[in-house]
Design a protein around this motif. Sequence first.
Motif, PDB file in Angstrom:
ATOM      1  N   ARG A   1     -45.581  33.248 -43.860  1.00 61.42           N
ATOM      2  CA  ARG A   1     -45.099  32.731 -45.457  1.00 61.42           C
ATOM      3  C   ARG A   1     -43.743  32.020 -44.992  1.00 61.42           C
TER       4      ARG A   1
ATOM      5  N   PRO B   1     -48.095  32.867 -53.751  1.00 58.05           N
ATOM      6  CA  PRO B   1     -47.374  34.123 -54.561  1.00 58.05           C
ATOM      7  C   PRO B   1     -45.885  34.196 -54.306  1.00 58.05           C
ATOM      8  N   GLU B   2     -45.231  34.473 -55.286  1.00 56.58           N
ATOM      9  CA  GLU B   2     -43.491  34.471 -55.283  1.00 56.58           C
ATOM     10  C   GLU B   2     -42.931  33.418 -54.734  1.00 56.58           C
ATOM     11  N   GLY B   3     -43.292  32.192 -55.155  1.00 55.37           N
ATOM     12  CA  GLY B   3     -42.738  30.989 -54.419  1.00 55.37           C
ATOM     13  C   GLY B   3     -42.896  30.832 -52.989  1.00 55.37           C
ATOM     14  N   ASP B   4     -43.572  31.458 -52.239  1.00 59.47           N
ATOM     15  CA  ASP B   4     -43.907  31.260 -51.046  1.00 59.47           C
ATOM     16  C   ASP B   4     -44.974  30.461 -50.780  1.00 59.47           C
TER      17      ASP B   4
END
Length: 166
Positions: free
Chosen positions: A12, A107-110
Motif C-alpha cells: 500500500r 481504501p482509506e486514501g492509500d
Amino acid sequence: MTLGGSWTEWKRVPSQVLGERLKTVRSLKELEHEMYEIAKDIETGEHYLHYAYLHRNFKAVGPDSGQEEVFHQLMPLTSDDVLGLLFGEQPYDYPNHWDKPFLRNGPEGDYVWFDPSYAAEEEEHEALGLEIAQQLAKFKAEGDLSEDSVRKLLDKLNKDDGEKKE
C-alpha cells in the motif's frame, strides 16, 4: 512523512507519500473527464504513466447523488516505455494498454496494486466453458449415451484441453 524505497515493493502506498514524491514530467492527453501524464518519483527516479478520470456517482441516493470522484492509477514504466510515450510511438489508453500491475487509489486514501492479468485468464476460461457446453449439447443431440460414447467424449475434451495448454 517520507517513506523510502520503490513503490513496487510496497503493498500500500499512502496518498500523502505520492503527493510528496510524484512530479509531472509531461502531460500526454487531457480531456473533459480524463487525463494522462508521465510522472516521476523524485526519490527513486522511477517513471509512471498516471491516468486520472472523473466519475459522477448517480447511483447514490440523496445529497451524494451526482457527487464527483476522481480516480487515479499509476503504471510503472521502463525507460523504453517513457521514450515511446514521449515520441508518441506507444499506445497508452486505459484499459486496453494497461496489461501489467499498476497502482490505483483504494481504501482509506492509500494506493494498492492491481494486476489486470486475471481478465485475460477469465476470457480464456469463459471461451473454454462455452466450447465444452457446445460439445456437450452436440453429444446430447446425437443421443448415444453409452459408456463407450461418454468415454470418447471425455477423452476428446481432455485431448483438446491438453493441446490448448501447450
